[in-house]
Write an enzyme that holds these catalytic residues in place. Structure first.
Site, short mmCIF file in Angstrom:
data_model
loop_
_atom_site.label_atom_id
_atom_site.label_comp_id
_atom_site.label_asym_id
_atom_site.label_seq_id
_atom_site.Cartn_x
_atom_site.Cartn_y
_atom_site.Cartn_z
N ASP A 153 35.13 -11.11 -59.78
CA ASP A 153 35.34 -10.37 -58.62
C ASP A 153 36.10 -9.09 -58.90
O ASP A 153 36.36 -7.93 -58.36
CB ASP A 153 35.53 -10.81 -57.44
CG ASP A 153 37.23 -11.16 -57.61
OD1 ASP A 153 37.53 -11.68 -58.65
OD2 ASP A 153 37.84 -11.43 -56.41
N SER A 200 36.20 -15.64 -56.98
CA SER A 200 36.77 -15.10 -58.13
C SER A 200 36.48 -15.41 -59.43
O SER A 200 35.38 -15.31 -59.81
CB SER A 200 38.24 -15.29 -57.60
OG SER A 200 39.23 -14.58 -58.62
N ASP A 206 39.50 -8.53 -59.76
CA ASP A 206 40.75 -8.30 -59.24
C ASP A 206 41.70 -8.65 -60.53
O ASP A 206 42.88 -8.81 -60.31
CB ASP A 206 41.02 -8.75 -58.08
CG ASP A 206 41.11 -10.28 -58.12
OD1 ASP A 206 40.58 -10.94 -59.17
OD2 ASP A 206 41.40 -10.96 -56.93
N ASP A 243 37.47 -10.58 -64.24
CA ASP A 243 37.06 -11.56 -63.82
C ASP A 243 35.89 -11.43 -62.92
O ASP A 243 35.38 -10.37 -62.64
CB ASP A 243 38.21 -12.62 -63.11
CG ASP A 243 38.54 -12.04 -61.76
OD1 ASP A 243 38.32 -10.75 -61.75
OD2 ASP A 243 39.30 -13.09 -61.13
#
Length: 448
Positions: free
Chosen positions: A240, A99, A242, A238
């Site tokens: 990834d 993440s 999400d 960010d």
């Protein structure tokens, strides 16, 4: 008690157990054992960090060794894997990502066939097989791996399909920051194909620069670009994809609380809202007060988009999120999706003909301060007598006009100290007081 899975999957430093090729091979095999009972197909996606390629190969080998098939989609946002798992009718989806963390970290997150987080029971079953000896199926039963070439195009069309056909983003200048992460090849296209003038930053991943200089956790570069380009909006995702953080036309950074306020109130004004909104323990008290004034219900979940989702399902509500930028629109998607959330904000801007800051009139946030304390030994702050007393002292000082929160991070070896109240000076004093008390407990534990 789960050994490897935390609040958001499995995560850690690359090369340190369990984030090693050997473990990923065994994890792939264990996942294959669990999910091949329903369907033999497992989807794998990843972000742009360099170790993802190594772990992708290891997981693929383990899964096919268990007799399950693999579909590889390459670098794709985490919410895209949730969507593609559903549309490919896979039995599970796996995301290789840490993440918002630096490239030196990595992790694994599982999605169910429905595109949601897998249950605690399934995580426990995977851990059961992790403790069993690895046995490869007979050669004729080994799974097959295929690469999906059109995954990005499928996801882009899905995102665009959530925006009303009659609306365009024409006339809007938007700076999109992809954090050199998984959205670099999809997010700019989504907004430009809907008509916006898009300036892209953070779209040159090299495997090492994910989240390094930009993105949702470092919005300063985006803020500078919004002001320099005189843009209408800045969108920060960010690594990834999400999380979403916004920057308004004046260069003011807007977090997940602001985003929830805009979406909920727009839904209310257009007659499309029912129920309430789920925030977390970290959501600003000002957001709760603002919702109460407009008749919108509000409920707090534990920190983590997993718990936000669970609380939404308990209430039967469709909108929730965190100040960090995880925004869940359950009427559209099954998990936090930065691009989808940004489109909902843009819809409000276009339909109401207002700038981002104008949509936030009515939200007055309490001053809030957060400090993170790194620890060698994890512990639960609220179970420590010293800290129980310190929290009581702080709450007495606030006299009901604020909140105190001490909690252990679910993904990192940190104790988070948060105080909010109506007065900045009091908030600062109480944070320093609580940090000092936490450090004394940390020191005492280090000596034992």
């Amino acid at each position: 008690m789960r050994k490897y899975f935390g609040t958001d999957g499995i995560r850690g430093k690359v090369g340190t157990t369990p984030i090693t090729p050997e473990f990923m091979l065994k994890l792939g095999w264990a996942a294959g054992q669990v999910f091949k009972e329903n369907d033999k197909k497992i989807l794998i996606g990843k972000d742009t960090r360099i170790s993802g390629y190594m772990f992708e190969s290891a997981l693929e080998s383990g899964i096919v060794a268990a007799g399950a098939d693999v579909r590889l989609v390459g670098p794709m946002p985490t919410p895209a894997i949730a969507y593609l798992t559903r549309t490919f009718r896979a039995s599970a989806g796996i995301v290789i990502s840490a993440s918002h963390n630096p490239y030196t970290d990595n992790g694994i997150k599982f999605f169910s066939a429905e595109g949601g987080k897998i249950s605690d029971e399934l995580e426990e079953r995977i851990e059961y097989f992790l403790e069993q000896p690895m046995e490869v199926v007979e050669s004729s039963q080994i799974g097959r791996a295929k690469r999906i070439d059109d995954a990005a195009g499928r996801y882009i069309e899905y995102c665009k399909g959530t925006f009303p056909i009659g609306l365009q983003l024409s006339g809007l200048k938007i700076v999109v920051d992809c954090a050199d992460g998984a959205t670099y090849h999809v997010a700019p296209r989504v907004f430009s194909e809907l008509g916006a003038e898009v300036i892209s930053i953070g779209v040159n991943p090299d495997g090492l620069n994910i989240n390094e200089f930009s993105g949702a956790t470092k919005p300063e570069l985006l803020r500078k670009n919004v002001l320099a380009e005189e843009a209408d909006l800045g969108i920060a995702l960010d690594g990834d994809g999400d999380r979403l953080i916004l920057v308004d036309r004046h260069g003011v950074v807007r977090d997940g609380d602001d985003i929830l306020y805009i979406i909920a109130n727009h839904l209310m004004r257009t007659g499309r809202f029912s129920g309430g909104v789920v925030g977390t323990l970290m959501s600003n008290f000002g957001l709760e007060l603002a919702f109460s004034e407009t008749g919108i219900g509000f409920s707090r979940a534990a920190v983590g988009d997993r718990y936000v989702n669970e609380k939404l399902m308990q209430h039967g509500w469709v909108l929730g999120g965190e100040p960090s930028g995880h925004i869940v629109c359950r009427s559209i998607t099954t998990t936090g999706d930065g691009i989808i959330a940004a489109l909902q904000v843009l819809r409000a801007m276009v339909e109401e003909g207002k700038a981002l800051d104008e949509l936030l009139v009515g939200l007055v946030k309490f001053p809030q301060k957060l400090k993170n304390i790194r620890v060698a030994k994890r512990f639960v702050p609220n179970e420590e007598p010293t800290l129980q007393k310190a929290i009581a002292v702080a709450n007495e000082r606030l006299n009901g006009l604020g909140r105190v929160l001490l909690r252990a991070s679910g993904t990192e070896p940190l104790i988070r100290v948060m105080v909010e109240g109506r007065d900045n000076d009091t908030v600062d004093e109480l944070v320093e007081y609580l940090v000092e008390e936490v450090n004394s407990v940390v020191s005492a534990k280090a000596d034992t």
